[in-house]
Design an enzyme around this catalytic site. Structure first.
Site, mmCIF file in Angstrom:
data_model
loop_
_atom_site.group_PDB
_atom_site.id
_atom_site.type_symbol
_atom_site.label_atom_id
_atom_site.label_comp_id
_atom_site.label_asym_id
_atom_site.label_seq_id
_atom_site.Cartn_x
_atom_site.Cartn_y
_atom_site.Cartn_z
ATOM 1 C CG ASP A 269 -1.738 1.243 1.356
ATOM 2 O OD1 ASP A 269 -2.654 1.417 0.529
ATOM 3 O OD2 ASP A 269 -1.468 2.068 2.258
ATOM 4 C CD GLU A 324 -2.275 2.438 -3.489
ATOM 5 O OE1 GLU A 324 -3.369 3.006 -3.673
ATOM 6 O OE2 GLU A 324 -1.794 2.269 -2.360
#
Length: 415
Positions: A269, A324
């Site tokens: 993330d 990401e």
């Protein structure tokens, strides 16, 4: 039960105490304190399974009780706000034993993104066990070959969707026990599904009572000091990836989830936030190489990403690593031995954002060239994961595609 050895990284403490008895604690040259507790005379553990445990430290800001950074389980007692660290060492007969081999990585991933707690049609926080029995078979029937699970690492603030992590080695106790999570993953493997963990190494909760913030009474134990150590938009702390102990902590964390729980890989993330000191905020990337290799690039963070990808693929060649990134960092999906960052896939968030953008417009305003550009805008031969929608569109300040399509008609049909 084996003897108990506890290691804690404390750079500035003058003493460390384990109550109710005092024990001799050693500190090495790197600020790591270690205590060894032999078993009781009857062979039982010096710390019973399920005990609450905390570390009491004399810090520069006073005496402080903290949960070990390496705690494997933590729970929120009824009526209390901070979580409590739990010494988790169940007897052998209670430990889950994996029965099924991990599936081979497919040539093309079809990922179902999920959140355990929000996976029930009933107004309740769902459990690992119910997800295993009710949701996994449905995911399989729908034709997916991988499930990505959010909110695994313990987080005291439930509304963060699991992204403000307080205990990095502990699976969230809201959904059940560590053994329940292992059973879920084993069932997914039986169904031929890969299980990807949405891992958060980009920032940490700013909680001081049950998180890493101010762990040893200072502002800089795991994090950068001053403004650089605080994410102004996320209200969280930012790791100092140039610290050896921070690297050891995070690399160990990635290995822990792969080995202990048999996860098949990670979706990392907030990687854009990690790689740049401006975190990709209020910044438009045009493709100019100066945007990627200038003074705003956090070289220590990029090196960490190379290290963790090298560790993942070195230990588990079939493991999946997804990053990401919305910046388009060059070499992002090139193997580390070839000079790249080492991810297998880049999460192409612009595609999911584009669908929501289009649904907010009348179809007469759609520009086919713009749509094609968004779908194909990637580095040469770079593998990307694209979603129709993810939690960033469906939950964080917006609506699902279903609601954008049906919207008022849903309410009218209920009248």
């Amino acid at each position: 039960t084996t003897d108990t050895s506890i290691c804690i990284y404390l750079a500035v403490c003058t003493f460390l105490k384990v109550e109710p008895q005092l024990h001799h604690i050693k500190m090495d040259d790197y600020g790591v304190w270690e205590i060894f507790l032999p078993n009781n005379a009857d062979g039982s553990s010096a710390i019973p399974h399920g005990s609450r445990v905390k570390i009491r430290m004399d810090t520069p800001s006073g005496v402080k009780d903290s949960i070990s950074a390496w705690i494997k389980f933590s729970v929120q007692a009824p009526g209390e706000i901070p979580f409590n660290g739990i010494y988790y060492d169940p007897p052998e007969e209670e430990k889950y034993v994996f029965q099924h081999p991990q599936p081979k990585r497919p040539e093309s991933l079809r990922i179902y993104e999920s959140h355990i707690g929000m996976s029930s049609p009933e107004p309740k926080i769902n459990s690992y066990a119910n997800f295993r029995d009710e949701v996994l078979p449905r995911i399989k029937r729908l034709g997916y070959n991988a499930v990505q699970i959010m909110a695994i690492q313990e987080h005291s603030y439930y509304a963060s969707f699991g992204y403000h992590v307080t205990n990095f080695f502990a699976p969230s106790s809201r959904f059940g026990t560590p053994e329940d999570l292992k059973s879920l993953i084993d069932r997914a493997h039986e169904l031929g599904l890969l299980v990807l963990m949405d891992i958060v190494h980009s920032h940490s909760s700013n909680n001081t009572l049950d998180g890493l913030n101010g762990f040893d009474g200072t502002d800089t134990h795991y994090f950068h000091g001053g403004p650089r150590g605080h994410h102004w938009m996320w209200d969280s702390r930012l790791f100092n990836y140039g610290s050896w102990e921070v690297l050891r902590f995070l690399l160990s964390n990635a290995r822990w989830w792969l080995e202990e729980y048999k996860f098949d890989g990670f979706r990392f993330d907030g990687v854009t936030s990690m790689m740049y000191t401006h975190h990709g905020l209020q910044m438009t990337f045009t493709g100019n190489y100066g945007e990627y290799f200038g003074f705003a690039t956090d070289v220590d963070a990029v090196v960490y990403l190379m290290l963790v990808n090298d560790l993942i693929h070195g230990l588990y060649p079939d493991a999946v690593s997804i990053g990401e990134d919305v910046s388009g960092m060059p070499t992002f999906c090139i193997p580390v031995p070839d000079g790249g960052v080492g991810f297998d896939y880049r999460l192409h968030m612009a595609v999911a954002d584009k669908w929501i953008e289009l649904l907010k417009q009348s179809d007469e305003s759609w520009k086919m060239g713009d749509i094609v550009h968004t779908l194909t805008n990637r580095r040469w031969l770079e593998k990307c994961v694209t979603y129709a929608e993810s939690h960033d569109q469906a939950l964080v300040g917006d609506k699902t595609i279903a609601f954008w399509l049906m919207d008022k008609s849903i309410v009218k049909s209920l009248q």
